[in-house]
Design a protein around this motif. Structure first.
Motif, short mmCIF file in Angstrom:
data_model
loop_
_atom_site.label_atom_id
_atom_site.label_comp_id
_atom_site.label_asym_id
_atom_site.label_seq_id
_atom_site.Cartn_x
_atom_site.Cartn_y
_atom_site.Cartn_z
N GLU A 1 44.56 68.16 56.52
CA GLU A 1 45.10 66.81 56.34
C GLU A 1 44.11 65.93 55.59
N ARG A 2 43.25 66.52 54.79
CA ARG A 2 42.13 65.79 54.19
C ARG A 2 42.52 64.92 53.00
N THR A 3 43.65 65.20 52.33
CA THR A 3 43.93 64.51 51.07
C THR A 3 44.05 63.00 51.22
N LYS A 4 44.76 62.54 52.24
CA LYS A 4 44.95 61.10 52.41
C LYS A 4 43.62 60.39 52.67
N PRO A 5 42.78 60.85 53.61
CA PRO A 5 41.49 60.16 53.79
C PRO A 5 40.56 60.30 52.58
N PHE B 1 46.00 56.75 43.61
CA PHE B 1 47.17 56.49 44.45
C PHE B 1 48.23 57.57 44.24
N GLY B 2 48.37 58.03 43.01
CA GLY B 2 49.41 59.01 42.72
C GLY B 2 49.05 60.44 43.02
N TYR B 3 47.77 60.73 43.27
CA TYR B 3 47.34 62.12 43.46
C TYR B 3 48.00 62.81 44.66
N PRO B 4 48.12 62.16 45.83
CA PRO B 4 48.76 62.85 46.96
C PRO B 4 50.17 63.34 46.64
N SER B 5 50.94 62.57 45.88
CA SER B 5 52.28 63.01 45.50
C SER B 5 52.21 64.23 44.59
N LEU B 6 51.27 64.21 43.65
CA LEU B 6 51.09 65.37 42.78
C LEU B 6 50.73 66.61 43.59
N GLU B 7 49.88 66.43 44.59
CA GLU B 7 49.48 67.56 45.42
C GLU B 7 50.66 68.15 46.18
N THR C 1 48.02 74.71 43.64
CA THR C 1 46.63 74.37 43.31
C THR C 1 46.35 74.59 41.83
N ARG C 2 46.74 75.74 41.30
CA ARG C 2 46.45 76.04 39.90
C ARG C 2 47.28 75.16 38.97
N ALA C 3 48.56 74.97 39.29
CA ALA C 3 49.41 74.14 38.43
C ALA C 3 48.88 72.71 38.36
N ARG C 4 48.45 72.18 39.50
CA ARG C 4 47.90 70.82 39.55
C ARG C 4 46.67 70.71 38.65
N THR C 5 45.81 71.71 38.70
CA THR C 5 44.61 71.70 37.88
C THR C 5 44.95 71.71 36.40
N VAL C 6 45.85 72.60 36.01
CA VAL C 6 46.24 72.71 34.60
C VAL C 6 46.90 71.43 34.11
N ILE C 7 47.78 70.85 34.93
CA ILE C 7 48.48 69.62 34.55
C ILE C 7 47.49 68.49 34.28
N LEU C 8 46.52 68.32 35.17
CA LEU C 8 45.55 67.23 35.00
C LEU C 8 44.66 67.46 33.78
N PHE C 9 44.20 68.70 33.62
CA PHE C 9 43.35 68.99 32.46
C PHE C 9 44.13 68.76 31.16
N ALA C 10 45.35 69.29 31.10
CA ALA C 10 46.15 69.15 29.89
C ALA C 10 46.46 67.67 29.61
N MET D 1 40.82 63.32 38.79
CA MET D 1 39.82 64.39 38.72
C MET D 1 38.82 64.29 39.86
N THR D 2 38.53 63.08 40.32
CA THR D 2 37.61 62.93 41.45
C THR D 2 38.17 63.61 42.69
N LEU D 3 39.47 63.43 42.93
CA LEU D 3 40.10 64.05 44.09
C LEU D 3 40.29 65.55 43.88
N LEU D 4 40.59 65.96 42.65
CA LEU D 4 40.69 67.39 42.36
C LEU D 4 39.35 68.06 42.65
N GLN D 5 38.27 67.44 42.22
CA GLN D 5 36.92 67.97 42.47
C GLN D 5 36.65 68.06 43.97
N ALA D 6 37.11 67.06 44.73
CA ALA D 6 36.86 67.02 46.17
C ALA D 6 37.57 68.14 46.91
N THR D 7 38.70 68.60 46.38
CA THR D 7 39.52 69.58 47.09
C THR D 7 39.53 70.96 46.43
N ALA D 8 38.88 71.10 45.28
CA ALA D 8 38.97 72.35 44.53
C ALA D 8 38.47 73.54 45.32
#
Length: 390
Positions: free
Chosen positions: A132-136, A267-273, A278-287, A320-327
């Protein structure tokens, strides 16, 4: 999954306050004070800023060690000690008689940054909240993202009244009063018995099994490139937009809007998650980041459109900050998270330290900031291809 260990009452709020203060004083204070320090001491802006860069590189080098210590000993001692070191560092900045001592103070601050900024805080949040870490994590990055907004005007006001030396003396006191109690009274002294099994010192074989996994190394390189390129362009958005014909005042507003975009992206990252793997989210953000950089490189106007692209690119950077935190935890779980994540973020922290000076240096070599953005967009496109293999 429920929490992985007991959360102290008020722990998340206290950690948010501590991150706000530590980022504001140990990171953003020098960019605010660089002009008066330069004018008073006769050092160039580049030389003064280089002290912060050196400190951040020290922070990157210390990251793996701090992560291992967090796993074994809990956060109270490690983050509390880091805050004390930060107080000493800011006090040393205040009395620095020469450039050698000034750099030594920021090197000391680098040790404090390693023990107090996002990586150790993310490790604590991951231990507290588990799946449940994404929200905090989002909450703490939103609060931390306000550090410059809160402290930049305060520091500027203090410098007007007390000078930069007096200001750093006050900042040392503020760090002791505002952040140290948060770490000492609201963080776990040790991890609970339930989590102790994973806090036992891991063997080198256990760590190497993850940190030498080709997927880990590929992801580490890709995220480091993405963070470096996005930061190098967005932190230098003022000269880039000025080269496109904008006035300085409008370009400065653009930089502020990039910061707003970062907060909105988080604010929008939890919805994306929730809606992506995991891989699709990474590719989407990088692209998305690569597209933003290519547009900033080739779109010459109108200025409002460039500012809009910069805001959207800032939103990607915020995510990317949140992606880094959860990667790491998304792929390899939370066991030995502090130690493994410390290894993971080391080159990312180093890249963040070098990006502000690398951008102008590359722009000088390539004859302009748009061409610098082209180079960064190319690198981020390569990172996008790498991320598809993680």
């Amino acid at each position: 999954m429920s929490t992985t260990t007991d959360k102290p009452r008020g722990g998340l709020a206290a950690l948010c306050v501590a991150e706000l203060v530590c980022w504001g004083l140990l990171y953003y204070s020098l960019p605010v004070a660089v002009t008066p320090i330069s004018a008073d001491m006769g050092w160039s802006h580049t030389t003064v800023t280089a002290a912060l860069t050196v400190g951040l590189i020290v922070s990157a080098l210390m990251g793996p060690t701090v992560g291992r210590m967090l796993d074994r000993h809990g956060p109270q001692l490690i983050m509390g000690a880091g805050t004390v070191i930060g107080v000493l560092a800011l006090g040393l900045v205040a009395i620095a008689p020469n450039l050698f001592v000034f750099f030594a103070a920021w090197i000391l601050a680098g040790f404090a940054q390693a023990a107090t900024l996002y990586p150790p805080a993310f490790a604590v949040i991951t231990r507290w909240y588990g799946a449940e870490r994404t929200k905090p994590l989002t909450t703490i990055t939103l609060v931390g993202g306000l550090a410059s907004t809160v402290f930049a005007p305060i520091i500027a006001w203090l410098i007007d009244g007390l000078g930069w030396r007096g200001t750093y003396g006050v900042l040392a006191g503020l760090l002791a009063v505002l952040a140290l109690p948060m770490h000492l009274f609201f963080l776990n002294r040790t991890w609970t018995d339930e989590a102790s099994a994973s806090a036992v010192k891991p063997s080198r074989a256990e760590l190497r099994q993850v940190t030498r996994d080709p997927r880990f190394i590929t992801l580490q390189i890709a995220v480091a490139i993405a963070t470096f390129t996005l930061f190098a362009v967005t932190i230098n958005i003022i000269p880039l937009i000025i080269e496109r014909g904008a006035a300085y005042s409008l370009a400065a507003i653009a930089l502020g809007l990039v910061g707003f975009g970062q907060v909105a992206g988080r604010f929008g990252y939890p919805s994306l998650e929730r809606h992506t793997s995991t891989r699709a989210r990474t590719v989407i953000l990088f692209a998305s980041g690569a597209v933003g950089l290519w547009l900033l490189a080739f779109v010459s106007g109108p200025i409002w459109l460039l500012i809009g692209i910069a805001m959207l690119t800032g939103g990607v950077r915020g995510c990317m900050t949140l992606l880094q935190a959860t990667a790491v935890s998304d792929r390899w779980g939370t066991k030995n998270f502090g130690a493994i994540n410390g290894v993971f973020v080391a080159p990312i922290t180093a890249g963040t330290a070098l990006a502000p000076v690398a951008g102008p240096a590359l722009a000088g070599v390539l004859c302009g900031y748009p061409m610098m953005a082209v180079a960064m967009a190319g690198l981020l496109t390569l990172a996008t291809l790498l991320s598809a293999r993680t």
